[in-house]
Design an enzyme around this catalytic site. Structure first.
Site, PDB file in Angstrom:
ATOM      1  N   ASP A 106      47.057  59.722  45.627  1.00  0.00           N
ATOM      2  CA  ASP A 106      45.629  59.505  45.835  1.00  0.00           C
ATOM      3  C   ASP A 106      44.857  60.232  44.741  1.00  0.00           C
ATOM      4  O   ASP A 106      44.603  61.436  44.834  1.00  0.00           O
ATOM      5  CB  ASP A 106      45.221  60.014  47.223  1.00  0.00           C
ATOM      6  CG  ASP A 106      43.765  59.710  47.541  1.00  0.00           C
ATOM      7  OD1 ASP A 106      43.045  59.187  46.661  1.00  0.00           O
ATOM      8  OD2 ASP A 106      43.333  60.000  48.676  1.00  0.00           O
ATOM      9  N   ALA A 117      40.802  51.977  39.473  1.00  0.00           N
ATOM     10  CA  ALA A 117      39.341  51.956  39.591  1.00  0.00           C
ATOM     11  C   ALA A 117      38.957  51.385  40.942  1.00  0.00           C
ATOM     12  O   ALA A 117      39.763  50.728  41.605  1.00  0.00           O
ATOM     13  CB  ALA A 117      38.727  51.110  38.474  1.00  0.00           C
ATOM     14  N   THR A 135      35.300  47.587  31.375  1.00  0.00           N
ATOM     15  CA  THR A 135      34.760  46.319  31.863  1.00  0.00           C
ATOM     16  C   THR A 135      33.590  45.806  31.031  1.00  0.00           C
ATOM     17  O   THR A 135      32.874  46.584  30.375  1.00  0.00           O
ATOM     18  CB  THR A 135      34.283  46.498  33.323  1.00  0.00           C
ATOM     19  OG1 THR A 135      33.657  45.298  33.776  1.00  0.00           O
ATOM     20  CG2 THR A 135      33.275  47.634  33.429  1.00  0.00           C
ATOM     21  N   ASP A 136      33.388  44.495  31.095  1.00  0.00           N
ATOM     22  CA  ASP A 136      32.215  43.868  30.486  1.00  0.00           C
ATOM     23  C   ASP A 136      30.932  44.250  31.217  1.00  0.00           C
ATOM     24  O   ASP A 136      29.830  44.101  30.663  1.00  0.00           O
ATOM     25  CB  ASP A 136      32.372  42.341  30.499  1.00  0.00           C
ATOM     26  CG  ASP A 136      32.602  41.781  31.903  1.00  0.00           C
ATOM     27  OD1 ASP A 136      33.310  42.436  32.694  1.00  0.00           O
ATOM     28  OD2 ASP A 136      32.085  40.687  32.198  1.00  0.00           O
ATOM     29  N   TYR A 142      28.630  49.880  39.681  1.00  0.00           N
ATOM     30  CA  TYR A 142      29.988  49.768  39.147  1.00  0.00           C
ATOM     31  C   TYR A 142      29.979  49.926  37.628  1.00  0.00           C
ATOM     32  O   TYR A 142      30.734  50.725  37.065  1.00  0.00           O
ATOM     33  CB  TYR A 142      30.582  48.419  39.539  1.00  0.00           C
ATOM     34  CG  TYR A 142      31.859  48.070  38.794  1.00  0.00           C
ATOM     35  CD1 TYR A 142      33.035  48.770  39.035  1.00  0.00           C
ATOM     36  CD2 TYR A 142      31.870  47.045  37.855  1.00  0.00           C
ATOM     37  CE1 TYR A 142      34.205  48.448  38.358  1.00  0.00           C
ATOM     38  CE2 TYR A 142      33.032  46.718  37.176  1.00  0.00           C
ATOM     39  CZ  TYR A 142      34.197  47.426  37.422  1.00  0.00           C
ATOM     40  OH  TYR A 142      35.344  47.109  36.744  1.00  0.00           O
ATOM     41  N   LYS A 200      31.682  53.010  35.363  1.00  0.00           N
ATOM     42  CA  LYS A 200      32.687  52.713  34.343  1.00  0.00           C
ATOM     43  C   LYS A 200      32.224  53.196  32.975  1.00  0.00           C
ATOM     44  O   LYS A 200      33.040  53.658  32.154  1.00  0.00           O
ATOM     45  CB  LYS A 200      32.983  51.210  34.312  1.00  0.00           C
ATOM     46  CG  LYS A 200      33.711  50.685  35.536  1.00  0.00           C
ATOM     47  CD  LYS A 200      35.103  51.281  35.677  1.00  0.00           C
ATOM     48  CE  LYS A 200      36.069  50.712  34.661  1.00  0.00           C
ATOM     49  NZ  LYS A 200      37.462  51.197  34.860  1.00  0.00           N
ATOM     50  N   TRP A 203      36.558  39.504  33.882  1.00  0.00           N
ATOM     51  CA  TRP A 203      36.936  38.374  34.737  1.00  0.00           C
ATOM     52  C   TRP A 203      38.459  38.208  34.768  1.00  0.00           C
ATOM     53  O   TRP A 203      38.996  37.139  34.454  1.00  0.00           O
ATOM     54  CB  TRP A 203      36.275  37.096  34.231  1.00  0.00           C
ATOM     55  CG  TRP A 203      34.798  37.023  34.416  1.00  0.00           C
ATOM     56  CD1 TRP A 203      33.941  38.061  34.704  1.00  0.00           C
ATOM     57  CD2 TRP A 203      33.980  35.848  34.313  1.00  0.00           C
ATOM     58  NE1 TRP A 203      32.655  37.608  34.777  1.00  0.00           N
ATOM     59  CE2 TRP A 203      32.636  36.247  34.545  1.00  0.00           C
ATOM     60  CE3 TRP A 203      34.245  34.508  34.032  1.00  0.00           C
ATOM     61  CZ2 TRP A 203      31.573  35.350  34.512  1.00  0.00           C
ATOM     62  CZ3 TRP A 203      33.171  33.614  33.995  1.00  0.00           C
ATOM     63  CH2 TRP A 203      31.864  34.026  34.235  1.00  0.00           C
TER      64      TRP A 203
END
Length: 292
Positions: A42, A64, A105-106, A128, A132, A151
């Protein structure tokens, strides 16, 4: 030894599989969903205990909280997993001289124009994306590499993804409703695994976009139907306004991955190439669960 966090996520699983296929000394770490020959830990409770135990030479951090709406509902948990855990892992790697590759991420971009390059300034519009981005900053401060993807689709464990849903529904003769006025860069998880392995070997630091071509979800669904020989007539366009989300979504968060294509020799912009791999894996039934 290489340690891969988020081994039960779609990208983490494929990264683990790729490294093992190359004969690398690699350990996967998961939290809730078991993955073969990996350990449970964890990270939210103890971000660095697993690192102290195994003392890896390199870490690929794919773990994540990726549920965008859940991040908006529980910002404290989102911040803990995406920002604090990443910061502690980055600091540990910096102290120990371990290589670090972070899967981002985008959604760090606002989605106002798309085709974002690595040097474009981020400006997330949901929690989110913000957490990130905080993770990215910690990794870059530690001299690591940030790999932005988007995606994600493909086989393996982890949350259901749009690519799988399209194939499953069309194969049953069911209608697929797909947004036609939102654009992104659909990225096959197998290519993310290949990119992470090559990037680790290249000892790269900084930001790199490793994502698919600019497509709407409607265009992506049509491309899947064509690649799999399924009915395009069952794919129906809808608008973002037809859907209800708790967190705002970027309208066009597509990524320009030309730098990664040249550096890594992976044709990210070729959707037919990616979907051919996806179809082969689908027909073989490979990596459909947590078995490597």
């Amino acid at each position: 030894m290489i340690l891969v966090t988020g081994a039960s996520s779609s990208p983490g699983f494929k990264i683990l599989a790729r490294l093992r296929a190359e004969g690398r000394d690699v350990l996967g770490v998961y939290n809730q969903h078991p993955v073969e020959s990996s350990v449970r830990w964890d990270l939210a409770r103890d971000p660095v205990g697993i690192l102290e135990q195994y003392k890896p030479d390199a870490v690929i951090h794919a773990a994540a909280l990726g549920d965008v709406d859940k991040c908006e509902e529980d910002p404290a948990l989102c911040h803990r997993i995406n920002a604090v855990v990443t910061r502690e892992i980055a600091r540990w790697c910096a102290r120990r001289g371990a290589r670090l590759v972070y899967i981002s991420t985008d959604y760090v971009f606002p989605g106002d124009r798309g085709s974002y390059k690595e040097e474009d300034p981020p400006k997330p519009i949901n929690y989110y994306g913000l957490t990130k981005l905080l993770g990215e900053e910690a990794v870059l401060a530690a001299g690591g590499a940030v790999v932005r993807v988007a995606w994600i689709y493909g086989l393996g464990p982890g949350r259901q993804n749009f690519g799988r849903v399209v194939v499953e529904r069309l194969s049953r003769g069911e209608e697929v409703r797909a947004v036609a006025d939102q654009w992104g860069s659909p990225t096959l998880n197998t290519l993310i695994g290949e990119a992470a392995a090559k990037l680790l070997a290249a000892d790269y630091s900084g930001v790199l976009h490793a994502a698919g071509p600019r497509l709407s979800r409607y265009e992506f669904a049509l491309a899947i139907a064509e690649a799999f020989g399924l009915s395009k007539d069952l794919v129906k366009p809808i608008k973002m306004a037809d859907l209800s989300f708790k967190a705002p979504r970027p309208r066009d968060s597509s990524l320009d991955s030309s730098r990664a294509e040249k550096m890594l020799g992976i044709p990210f912009s070729d959707i037919r190439y990616a979907l051919a791999i996806f179809k082969r894996e689908w027909e073989a039934g490979s990596h459909a669960s947590g078995q490597l």
